[in-house]
Design a protein around this motif. Structure first.
Motif, PDB file in Angstrom:
ATOM      1  N   LEU A   1       0.851  -1.196   0.000  1.00  0.00           N
ATOM      2  CA  LEU A   1       0.000   0.000   0.000  1.00  0.00           C
ATOM      3  C   LEU A   1       0.889   1.249   0.000  1.00  0.00           C
ATOM      4  O   LEU A   1       1.752   1.393   0.866  1.00  0.00           O
ATOM      5  N   THR A   2       0.660   2.121  -0.992  1.00  0.00           N
ATOM      6  CA  THR A   2       1.493   3.338  -1.064  1.00  0.00           C
ATOM      7  C   THR A   2       0.666   4.597  -0.828  1.00  0.00           C
ATOM      8  O   THR A   2       1.227   5.658  -0.536  1.00  0.00           O
ATOM      9  N   GLY A   3      -0.657   4.503  -0.990  1.00  0.00           N
ATOM     10  CA  GLY A   3      -1.466   5.699  -0.788  1.00  0.00           C
ATOM     11  C   GLY A   3      -2.951   5.384  -0.867  1.00  0.00           C
ATOM     12  O   GLY A   3      -3.356   4.248  -1.156  1.00  0.00           O
ATOM     13  N   ILE A   4      -3.751   6.395  -0.560  1.00  0.00           N
ATOM     14  CA  ILE A   4      -5.206   6.228  -0.633  1.00  0.00           C
ATOM     15  C   ILE A   4      -5.816   7.422  -1.370  1.00  0.00           C
ATOM     16  O   ILE A   4      -5.212   8.498  -1.432  1.00  0.00           O
ATOM     17  N   ASP A   5      -7.008   7.201  -1.938  1.00  0.00           N
ATOM     18  CA  ASP A   5      -7.762   8.308  -2.533  1.00  0.00           C
ATOM     19  C   ASP A   5      -8.810   8.774  -1.540  1.00  0.00           C
ATOM     20  O   ASP A   5      -9.546   7.959  -0.970  1.00  0.00           O
ATOM     21  N   LEU A   6      -8.875  10.088  -1.368  1.00  0.00           N
ATOM     22  CA  LEU A   6      -9.864  10.667  -0.461  1.00  0.00           C
ATOM     23  C   LEU A   6     -10.783  11.576  -1.260  1.00  0.00           C
ATOM     24  O   LEU A   6     -10.312  12.482  -1.958  1.00  0.00           O
ATOM     25  N   MET A   7     -12.097  11.323  -1.164  1.00  0.00           N
ATOM     26  CA  MET A   7     -13.049  12.154  -1.903  1.00  0.00           C
ATOM     27  C   MET A   7     -13.725  13.124  -0.929  1.00  0.00           C
ATOM     28  O   MET A   7     -14.347  12.698   0.058  1.00  0.00           O
ATOM     29  N   ALA A   8     -13.610  14.403  -1.223  1.00  0.00           N
ATOM     30  CA  ALA A   8     -14.214  15.436  -0.376  1.00  0.00           C
ATOM     31  C   ALA A   8     -15.691  15.613  -0.739  1.00  0.00           C
ATOM     32  O   ALA A   8     -16.173  15.016  -1.712  1.00  0.00           O
ATOM     33  N   ALA A   9     -16.396  16.447   0.040  1.00  0.00           N
ATOM     34  CA  ALA A   9     -17.836  16.636  -0.187  1.00  0.00           C
ATOM     35  C   ALA A   9     -18.114  17.200  -1.582  1.00  0.00           C
ATOM     36  O   ALA A   9     -19.149  16.901  -2.197  1.00  0.00           O
ATOM     37  N   ASP A  10     -17.184  17.988  -2.140  1.00  0.00           N
ATOM     38  CA  ASP A  10     -17.388  18.557  -3.482  1.00  0.00           C
ATOM     39  C   ASP A  10     -16.993  17.546  -4.576  1.00  0.00           C
ATOM     40  O   ASP A  10     -16.874  17.898  -5.739  1.00  0.00           O
ATOM     41  N   ARG A  11     -16.738  16.319  -4.187  1.00  0.00           N
ATOM     42  CA  ARG A  11     -16.394  15.180  -5.054  1.00  0.00           C
ATOM     43  C   ARG A  11     -14.990  15.262  -5.660  1.00  0.00           C
ATOM     44  O   ARG A  11     -14.633  14.452  -6.517  1.00  0.00           O
ATOM     45  N   SER A  12     -14.207  16.243  -5.224  1.00  0.00           N
ATOM     46  CA  SER A  12     -12.825  16.282  -5.696  1.00  0.00           C
ATOM     47  C   SER A  12     -12.043  15.171  -4.984  1.00  0.00           C
ATOM     48  O   SER A  12     -12.335  14.850  -3.822  1.00  0.00           O
TER      49      SER A  12
ATOM     50  N   GLU B   1      -8.375  13.528  -3.739  1.00  0.00           N
ATOM     51  CA  GLU B   1      -6.982  13.853  -3.422  1.00  0.00           C
ATOM     52  C   GLU B   1      -6.268  12.540  -3.094  1.00  0.00           C
ATOM     53  O   GLU B   1      -6.822  11.672  -2.442  1.00  0.00           O
ATOM     54  N   ARG B   2      -5.025  12.409  -3.552  1.00  0.00           N
ATOM     55  CA  ARG B   2      -4.249  11.219  -3.178  1.00  0.00           C
ATOM     56  C   ARG B   2      -3.410  11.539  -1.943  1.00  0.00           C
ATOM     57  O   ARG B   2      -2.765  12.588  -1.876  1.00  0.00           O
ATOM     58  N   LEU B   3      -3.437  10.639  -0.979  1.00  0.00           N
ATOM     59  CA  LEU B   3      -2.620  10.821   0.229  1.00  0.00           C
ATOM     60  C   LEU B   3      -1.628   9.655   0.280  1.00  0.00           C
ATOM     61  O   LEU B   3      -2.033   8.496   0.321  1.00  0.00           O
ATOM     62  N   ASP B   4      -0.330   9.978   0.248  1.00  0.00           N
ATOM     63  CA  ASP B   4       0.689   8.922   0.327  1.00  0.00           C
ATOM     64  C   ASP B   4       0.858   8.494   1.781  1.00  0.00           C
ATOM     65  O   ASP B   4       0.891   9.351   2.681  1.00  0.00           O
ATOM     66  N   LEU B   5       0.978   7.215   2.004  1.00  0.00           N
ATOM     67  CA  LEU B   5       1.123   6.743   3.391  1.00  0.00           C
ATOM     68  C   LEU B   5       1.731   5.355   3.448  1.00  0.00           C
ATOM     69  O   LEU B   5       1.871   4.673   2.420  1.00  0.00           O
ATOM     70  N   ASP B   6       2.058   4.945   4.680  1.00  0.00           N
ATOM     71  CA  ASP B   6       2.608   3.597   4.912  1.00  0.00           C
ATOM     72  C   ASP B   6       1.605   2.698   5.642  1.00  0.00           C
ATOM     73  O   ASP B   6       1.619   1.489   5.463  1.00  0.00           O
TER      74      ASP B   6
END
Ligand code: FAD
Length: 347
Positions: free
Chosen positions: A229-240, A242-247
Motif C-alpha cells: 500500500l502506497t497511498g489512498i484516494d480521499l473524496m471530499a464533499a465537493d467530489r474532488s 486527493e491522493r494521500l501517500d502513506l505507509d
C-alpha cells in the motif's frame, strides 16, 4: 489423552455472552446456588449497552424511571458480586461439542476450553467485530499495513500514518501516535466527531499547530504497488479526489455484531436466532439454553426486560437438570434465610 479436555476449566454452567441478560443470568443461577463462568468476545462486559449506547438513557427497566445503559451494567455487576462469577473477556467461543460423558466442551478463540454440564447462550446479536474496509486488496493487507486494532504502537514509529474514524478509538490513537509517526492524518467523513469533547479539542489544537492534518473526506481507493500500500484516494464533499501517500492505515469505524460461530453449532434456528421453548428457554439441544436477544419463540420481544425473565426460568430449569431428584421450592429473596445466606445479607 486429550489436550483440550485435560486443560479445560470444569464448571456446572458456562454463560456465553456478558451483555445485560448474561449478567443477570449469573444472579438467577446464584440464587439457586449455582456458580458460573462467563465468556465474552469483548474486552469488557455489558454487551450492546456498553458497546453501542453507554450514555443513552433507558426508560423501560422496572423500578428505574430512567437509567443510563452503562449505569445499568454497573448495577448488574454490583448485584452479581455475591456470586463471584469468573469472567473470561476477550474470548470468543468458537466451538461447542457434546462429550461422551454428556457434558459440553466449549473452546474459545484463545484456546481456553471449558467442560460444562449446562450452557447458556446469551450471545445477543453476536460478537462485536471491527467494521472493515471493503475495497479490493484491503483484506490481504490486514495486520500488515491496514489495521483495525493496535498491539504494538512502536511499529508505527517514523511511518506515514492515516487514522480513519471520528470516535474515541480513532482520536485516542491519533493523539497517542502523532508524536512518534512521521506524518499523521486523521480522516473523518463528517465535521462532527463522536469522541469525547476533550479529545476533539486536543485534536483540533494539534491540527492548528501543524502537528497533524485533518481531512473531511471518504476513502474511495487504495494505491498498491506490487502488493504494498502506497497511498489512498480521499473524496471530499465537493467530489474532488486527493491522493494521500502513506505507509499505514488505521481504521476505527466502530464495531458491528456478527452472529459468528453460534450459527455453526447445529442448534435449531429461525432467522439467525436460536429457537427455544418458553418454559426452560432450552434450545433444540438438551442442556443448552438461550436467553436474551439471541433467542426466538412466539411473541418474542428483544427487550432487556424479556431477557431478565428468561434468565430466571432458565436458572430453574438448570437447577432441575443438575439435581433432578430435588424438589425445588420457590423462595422469596425478601424472607428466605437461605437466599439471604447466598446473597450474603442479613435478613
Ligand atoms: P447483548 O447485549 O447483545 O450481549 C451479547 C454479548 O454476547 C456481547 O457482548 C457479545 O460480544 C457476546 N457474544 C456473542 N457471541 C459470542 C461468542 N461466540 N463468544 C463470546 N461472546 C459472544 N432494550 C430495552 O429493553 N430498552 C431500551 O431502551 C433499549 N434501547 C436500545 C438502544 C439501542 C441504540 C440499542 C442498539 C439497543 C437497545 N435495546 C434496548 C436493546 C438491548 O440493548 C438488548 O435487548 C440487550 O442488549 C440484549 O442483551 P443480551 O445480553 O441478550 O445481548
Amino acid at each position: 489423552m486429550n489436550r483440550e479436555t485435560d486443560a479445560a476449566i470444569e464448571t456446572d454452567v458456562l454463560i456465553i455472552g456478558a451483555g445485560p441478560c448474561g449478567l443477570f443470568q449469573v444472579f438467577e443461577l446464584g440464587l439457586l446456588d449455582i456458580r458460573a463462568h462467563v465468556v465474552d468476545s469483548m474486552p469488557h462486559v455489558g454487551g450492546q449497552c456498553s458497546e453501542l449506547y453507554p450514555d443513552k438513557p433507558i426508560y423501560d427497566i422496572p423500578a428505574y424511571p430512567v437509567i443510563g445503559a452503562q449505569e445499568l451494567v454497573d448495577r448488574l455487576m454490583e448485584q452479581i458480586e455475591p456470586f463471584d462469577p469468573q469472567f473470561h473477556l476477550g474470548h470468543e467461543v468458537r466451538s461447542l461439542e457434546r462429550q461422551p460423558d454428556g457434558r459440553f466442551l466449549a473452546t474459545t478463540s484463545r484456546d481456553q476450553s471449558f467442560l460444562a454440564k449446562a450452557i447458556i447462550i446469551a450471545g445477543g446479536v453476536g460478537s462485536f467485530q471491527p467494521r472493515k474496509l471493503r475495497l479490493a486488496g484491503a483484506e490481504a493487507l490486514e495486520g500488515i499495513q491496514i489495521h483495525y486494532k493496535i498491539k504494538d504502537p512502536n511499529r508505527f514509529s517514523g511511518r506515514r500514518v492515516a487514522v480513519l474514524g471520528g470516535g474515541d478509538s480513532a482520536l485516542d490513537w491519533a493523539l497517542e501516535l502523532h508524536e512518534r509517526v512521521a506524518e499523521m492524518t486523521v480522516v473523518h467523513r463528517r465535521a462532527e466527531y463522536r469522541a469525547q469533547p476533550a479529545s476533539v479539542s486536543k485534536l483540533e489544537a494539534l491540527a492548528e499547530a501543524g502537528k497533524l492534518s485533518i481531512r473531511q473526506a471518504n476513502l474511495t481507493g487504495l494505491h498498491l504497488e506490487e502488493g504494498t500500500l502506497t497511498g489512498i484516494d480521499l473524496m471530499a464533499a465537493d467530489r474532488s479526489v486527493e491522493r494521500l501517500d502513506l505507509d499505514d492505515l488505521l481504521i476505527f469505524w466502530g464495531l458491528s455484531p456478527k452472529l459468528g460461530p453460534i450459527a455453526q453449532w447445529g442448534l435449531g434456528m429461525e432467522k439467525n436466532q436460536l429457537e427455544v421453548d418458553t418454559a426452560a428457554f432450552q434450545t433444540s439441544e438438551p442442556g443448552i439454553y438461550a436467553v436474551g436477544d439471541i433467542n426466538t419463540y412466539p411473541g418474542k420481544k428483544k427487550l432487556i426486560l424479556s431477557g431478565f425473565h428468561e434468565a430466571a426460568l432458565a436458572a430453574f430449569a438448570i437447577r432441575h437438570q443438575l439435581y433432578p431428584e430435588e424438589k425445588l421450592r420457590l423462595q422469596y429473596t425478601t424472607t428466605s434465610p437461605v437466599m439471604h445466606e447466598r446473597l450474603g445479607v442479613k435478613g
